[in-house]
Motif scaffolding. Structure first.
Motif, PDB file in Angstrom:
ATOM      1  N   MET A  20      10.060  -9.447  11.476  1.00 46.14           N
ATOM      2  CA  MET A  20       9.443 -10.772  11.384  1.00 46.14           C
ATOM      3  C   MET A  20       9.215 -11.327  12.788  1.00 46.14           C
ATOM      4  SD  MET A  20      10.838 -14.242   9.468  1.00 46.14           S
ATOM      5  CE  MET A  20      11.370 -13.297   8.049  1.00 46.14           C
ATOM      6  N   ASP A  21       7.977 -11.716  13.077  1.00 43.19           N
ATOM      7  CA  ASP A  21       7.645 -12.261  14.381  1.00 43.19           C
ATOM      8  C   ASP A  21       8.279 -13.644  14.537  1.00 43.19           C
ATOM      9  OD1 ASP A  21       6.565 -12.268  16.864  1.00 43.19           O
ATOM     10  OD2 ASP A  21       4.468 -12.213  16.230  1.00 43.19           O
ATOM     11  N   THR A  22       8.683 -13.969  15.763  1.00 42.23           N
ATOM     12  CA  THR A  22       9.359 -15.238  16.038  1.00 42.23           C
ATOM     13  C   THR A  22       8.593 -16.039  17.072  1.00 42.23           C
ATOM     14  OG1 THR A  22      11.524 -14.274  15.562  1.00 42.23           O
ATOM     15  CG2 THR A  22      11.497 -16.319  16.808  1.00 42.23           C
ATOM     16  N   PHE A  23       8.453 -17.349  16.800  1.00 40.48           N
ATOM     17  CA  PHE A  23       7.775 -18.245  17.721  1.00 40.48           C
ATOM     18  C   PHE A  23       8.685 -19.418  18.070  1.00 40.48           C
ATOM     19  CE2 PHE A  23       4.442 -16.102  15.355  1.00 40.48           C
ATOM     20  CZ  PHE A  23       3.578 -15.711  16.356  1.00 40.48           C
ATOM     21  N   ASP A  24       8.484 -19.939  19.271  1.00 44.46           N
ATOM     22  CA  ASP A  24       9.224 -21.148  19.647  1.00 44.46           C
ATOM     23  C   ASP A  24       8.724 -22.345  18.850  1.00 44.46           C
ATOM     24  OD1 ASP A  24      10.713 -19.834  21.702  1.00 44.46           O
ATOM     25  OD2 ASP A  24       8.945 -19.965  23.008  1.00 44.46           O
ATOM     26  N   VAL A  25       7.388 -22.420  18.696  1.00 42.61           N
ATOM     27  CA  VAL A  25       6.757 -23.536  17.995  1.00 42.61           C
ATOM     28  C   VAL A  25       5.699 -22.996  17.043  1.00 42.61           C
ATOM     29  CG1 VAL A  25       5.345 -25.618  18.219  1.00 42.61           C
ATOM     30  CG2 VAL A  25       7.142 -25.156  19.906  1.00 42.61           C
ATOM     31  N   MET A  26       5.776 -23.417  15.795  1.00 46.39           N
ATOM     32  CA  MET A  26       4.736 -23.105  14.818  1.00 46.39           C
ATOM     33  C   MET A  26       4.106 -24.411  14.373  1.00 46.39           C
ATOM     34  SD  MET A  26       2.797 -21.500  12.690  1.00 46.39           S
ATOM     35  CE  MET A  26       3.279 -19.781  12.574  1.00 46.39           C
ATOM     36  N   VAL A  27       2.797 -24.524  14.517  1.00 41.66           N
ATOM     37  CA  VAL A  27       2.066 -25.706  14.104  1.00 41.66           C
ATOM     38  C   VAL A  27       1.339 -25.407  12.798  1.00 41.66           C
ATOM     39  CG1 VAL A  27       0.342 -27.413  14.732  1.00 41.66           C
ATOM     40  CG2 VAL A  27       1.731 -26.350  16.521  1.00 41.66           C
ATOM     41  N   ILE A  28       1.543 -26.247  11.795  1.00 45.46           N
ATOM     42  CA  ILE A  28       0.841 -26.101  10.521  1.00 45.46           C
ATOM     43  C   ILE A  28      -0.284 -27.134  10.493  1.00 45.46           C
ATOM     44  CG2 ILE A  28       1.025 -26.110   8.008  1.00 45.46           C
ATOM     45  CD1 ILE A  28       3.975 -25.472   8.285  1.00 45.46           C
ATOM     46  N   GLY A  29      -1.511 -26.667  10.686  1.00 46.95           N
ATOM     47  CA  GLY A  29      -2.670 -27.560  10.745  1.00 46.95           C
ATOM     48  C   GLY A  29      -3.364 -27.471  12.084  1.00 46.95           C
ATOM     49  N   GLY A  30      -4.682 -27.238  12.065  1.00 48.09           N
ATOM     50  CA  GLY A  30      -5.426 -27.047  13.308  1.00 48.09           C
ATOM     51  C   GLY A  30      -6.412 -28.139  13.621  1.00 48.09           C
ATOM     52  N   PRO A  72      -7.111 -32.293  15.131  1.00 44.04           N
ATOM     53  CA  PRO A  72      -6.821 -32.888  16.441  1.00 44.04           C
ATOM     54  C   PRO A  72      -5.332 -32.980  16.775  1.00 44.04           C
ATOM     55  CG  PRO A  72      -8.596 -34.085  15.397  1.00 44.04           C
ATOM     56  CD  PRO A  72      -8.082 -33.101  14.376  1.00 44.04           C
ATOM     57  N   ALA A  73      -4.494 -33.348  15.792  1.00 40.18           N
ATOM     58  CA  ALA A  73      -3.054 -33.402  16.061  1.00 40.18           C
ATOM     59  C   ALA A  73      -2.506 -32.009  16.307  1.00 40.18           C
ATOM     60  CB  ALA A  73      -2.328 -34.057  14.886  1.00 40.18           C
ATOM     61  N   GLY A  74      -2.839 -31.070  15.414  1.00 37.35           N
ATOM     62  CA  GLY A  74      -2.258 -29.740  15.463  1.00 37.35           C
ATOM     63  C   GLY A  74      -2.726 -28.895  16.622  1.00 37.35           C
ATOM     64  N   TYR A  75      -4.048 -28.831  16.844  1.00 38.13           N
ATOM     65  CA  TYR A  75      -4.499 -27.931  17.909  1.00 38.13           C
ATOM     66  C   TYR A  75      -4.124 -28.453  19.286  1.00 38.13           C
ATOM     67  CZ  TYR A  75      -8.912 -30.268  19.457  1.00 38.13           C
ATOM     68  OH  TYR A  75      -9.851 -31.125  19.985  1.00 38.13           O
ATOM     69  N   VAL A  76      -4.108 -29.785  19.450  1.00 32.42           N
ATOM     70  CA  VAL A  76      -3.695 -30.341  20.740  1.00 32.42           C
ATOM     71  C   VAL A  76      -2.198 -30.112  20.969  1.00 32.42           C
ATOM     72  CG1 VAL A  76      -3.376 -32.497  22.017  1.00 32.42           C
ATOM     73  CG2 VAL A  76      -5.560 -32.022  20.897  1.00 32.42           C
ATOM     74  N   ALA A  77      -1.390 -30.289  19.914  1.00 31.85           N
ATOM     75  CA  ALA A  77       0.049 -30.018  20.039  1.00 31.85           C
ATOM     76  C   ALA A  77       0.283 -28.559  20.416  1.00 31.85           C
ATOM     77  CB  ALA A  77       0.755 -30.350  18.729  1.00 31.85           C
ATOM     78  N   ALA A  78      -0.475 -27.650  19.805  1.00 32.91           N
ATOM     79  CA  ALA A  78      -0.314 -26.230  20.098  1.00 32.91           C
ATOM     80  C   ALA A  78      -0.683 -25.920  21.545  1.00 32.91           C
ATOM     81  CB  ALA A  78      -1.174 -25.406  19.142  1.00 32.91           C
ATOM     82  N   ILE A  79      -1.789 -26.483  22.008  1.00 28.87           N
ATOM     83  CA  ILE A  79      -2.210 -26.236  23.387  1.00 28.87           C
ATOM     84  C   ILE A  79      -1.191 -26.783  24.375  1.00 28.87           C
ATOM     85  CG2 ILE A  79      -3.926 -26.859  25.139  1.00 28.87           C
ATOM     86  CD1 ILE A  79      -6.040 -26.741  22.881  1.00 28.87           C
ATOM     87  N   ARG A  80      -0.716 -28.011  24.151  1.00 30.91           N
ATOM     88  CA  ARG A  80       0.243 -28.598  25.092  1.00 30.91           C
ATOM     89  C   ARG A  80       1.567 -27.846  25.052  1.00 30.91           C
ATOM     90  NH1 ARG A  80       1.380 -29.643  29.551  1.00 30.91           N
ATOM     91  NH2 ARG A  80       2.586 -31.477  30.173  1.00 30.91           N
ATOM     92  N   ALA A  81       1.995 -27.422  23.865  1.00 32.58           N
ATOM     93  CA  ALA A  81       3.241 -26.647  23.773  1.00 32.58           C
ATOM     94  C   ALA A  81       3.111 -25.340  24.541  1.00 32.58           C
ATOM     95  CB  ALA A  81       3.581 -26.383  22.309  1.00 32.58           C
TER      96      ALA A  81
END
Length: 468
Positions: A1-11, A13-22
């Motif tokens: 199972m792959d592991t991530f520090d942060v998983m964002v559910i939803g892409g 404005p809230a989600g994709y920006v959070a993913a980019i900043r993370a």
């Protein structure tokens, strides 16, 4: 199972920006998003795909058509036989959307964000992380950000389908409807109604509330209603919808207004009565994620839910359903996860309505300030006294400044007029730093510019406007 520090559910404005900043902050980041456009996954959520961006493209196209028809002659430009090529206009809109959604995909690749297309579900807690079903693939995330956004609220009497559409359907009409009905006189309803009115539709807007744009400053809402009625938009307030029926020919809407029963026929009907949190398929019940009575994910001031390691941002937590508010929450949360002091000042988030004239405001209205027990002073200056507005050919509207009469602190700024969506920014900056109307008035503004109206309104708060 792959592991991530942060998983964002939803892409969106809230989600994709959070993913980019993370990702910028060094987290191994993934995002799962289920939005589909033209049969394939498309990042950017409602805003980029079927909301903010395509609607502004159509608003701009329709405004150009209106200008050619009615305003070009005043500038000494004679145009005969202008007509709408709707399929080409819709194609241009789609091209703008493609460019921006493709840009988000590029940014994900640039920042090494793993992207999954499909439904994202909370499955179970495992150790100090959470197992997420990301489009059919189980992954482990140390921290999860729920950013699933919102969906159009349906009217029980008028479910979406056929001639009854929500905002996305209202951007895809294959021809200009002769008679267009809009239920809801909010931001989306007025913007979309304006598009099709300019392209030739007869537009009727039905609103349950007794007044227009009641969240705006009274002076702005009154001026806006006057301008929109002058353009040909027909408004009805304190309306109670009693029946909606549709057939192959169109939609019949029955409603009461001032104790009178009215029946109206429309070719198309836009239902725009707000939005609801989108949590379908999230798995909230399965893991015990707490929702409030309206279905929003409950969070504290740091966007923490009741489950350790799971956070939520954007429309799904309520508050102002604005893309820029959601983006700022995405940045703030990512920085909090990195131990930084992420923060969003909800008191000075700007609101914009992209009609013609545009409407924008931030901070307190005069009425709200007085309800808080503050003694206020106001300054107002019209675009009709501004050289750039006159040269541009659009001197409608004004800027109004609300300041504390005791401290001069800038409490709110309210605008209706040309390009005010761009003018509101400097006033937000002043308020963000606790500035005064004097700070705004003393700031040098280039001449001739529309922004001089902002300066003059600030001067008018102390009864020293120079050009009025």
């Amino acid at each position: 199972m792959d592991t991530f520090d942060v998983m964002v559910i939803g892409g969106g404005p809230a989600g994709y920006v959070a993913a980019i900043r993370a990702a910028q902050l060094g987290f191994r980041t993934a995002c799962v998003d289920e939005f589909t456009r033209n049969g394939k996954g498309s990042l950017g959520g409602t805003c980029l795909n079927v909301g903010c961006i395509p609607s502004k493209a159509m608003l701009d196209s329709s405004e150009r058509f209106e200008m050619i028809q009615h305003d070009a002659a005043e500038h000494g430009i004679d145009v005969d036989g202008a007509r709408v090529n709707l399929s080409k206009m819709l194609g241009r809109k789609a091209g703008v959307v493609d460019k921006l959604t493709g840009g988000v995909a590029y940014l994900f690749k640039k920042n090494k964000i793993t992207s999954f297309h499909g439904l994202g579900q909370l499955v179970r807690q495992e150790g100090e992380g959470w197992v997420i079903n990301a489009a059919g693939t189980e992954v482990l995330a140390k921290q999860v950000i729920v950013a699933t956004g919102s969906s159009p609220r349906a009217l029980p009497l008028a479910p979406f389908g056929g001639h009854i559409v929500e905002n996305s359907g209202a951007l895809e009409f294959s021809e200009v409807p002769a008679r267009l009905g809009v239920i809801g006189a909010g931001v989306i309803g007025v913007e979309l109604g304006s598009v099709w009115r300019r392209l030739g539709a007869q537009v009727t807007i039905l609103e349950a509330l007794p007044g227009f744009l009641m969240a705006a400053d009274d002076a702005v809402s009154k001026e806006a209603l006057k301008q929109f009625q002058k353009q040909g938009l027909e408004f009805h307030f304190s309306v109670n919808i009693t029946d909606v029926q549709q057939d192959d020919a169109g939609v019949t809407v029955s409603y009461t207004e001032k104790d009178q029963t009215v029946t109206a026929q429309f070719d198309k009907l836009i239902v725009s009565i707000g939005r609801v949190p989108h949590t379908a398929g999230l798995g909230a019940d399965a893991v015990g994620l707490a929702l409030d009575e309206r279905g929003f994910v409950k969070v504290d001031s740091h966007y923490r839910t009741n489950l350790a390691g799971i956070y939520a941002i954007g429309d799904v937590i309520g508050g102002a359903m604005l893309a820029h508010k959601a983006e700022e929450e995405g940045v703030a949360l990512a920085e909090m996860l990195a131990g930084q002091a992420g923060h969003v000042n909800y008191d000075v988030i700007p609101w914009v309505i992209y009609t013609s004239p545009e409407i924008a405001w931030a901070g307190l209205t005069e009425k709200q300030a007085k309800e808080k027990g503050l003694t206020v002073k106001t300054g107002q200056f019209p675009f009709s006294a501004n050289g750039r507005a006159l040269g541009h050919g659009d001197p409608r509207g004004f800027v109004k400044v609300v300041a504390d009469a005791q401290t001069d602190r800038l409490l709110g700024v309210h605008m209706i007029g040309p390009n005010v969506s761009e003018l509101i920014g400097e006033t937000v900056a002043i308020m963000e730093f606790g500035g005064s109307s004097e700070d705004l008035a003393r700031t040098v503004h280039a001449h001739p510019t529309l922004s001089e109206v902002v300066k003059e309104a600030a001067l008018a708060a102390d009864k020293r406007a120079l050009h009025m």
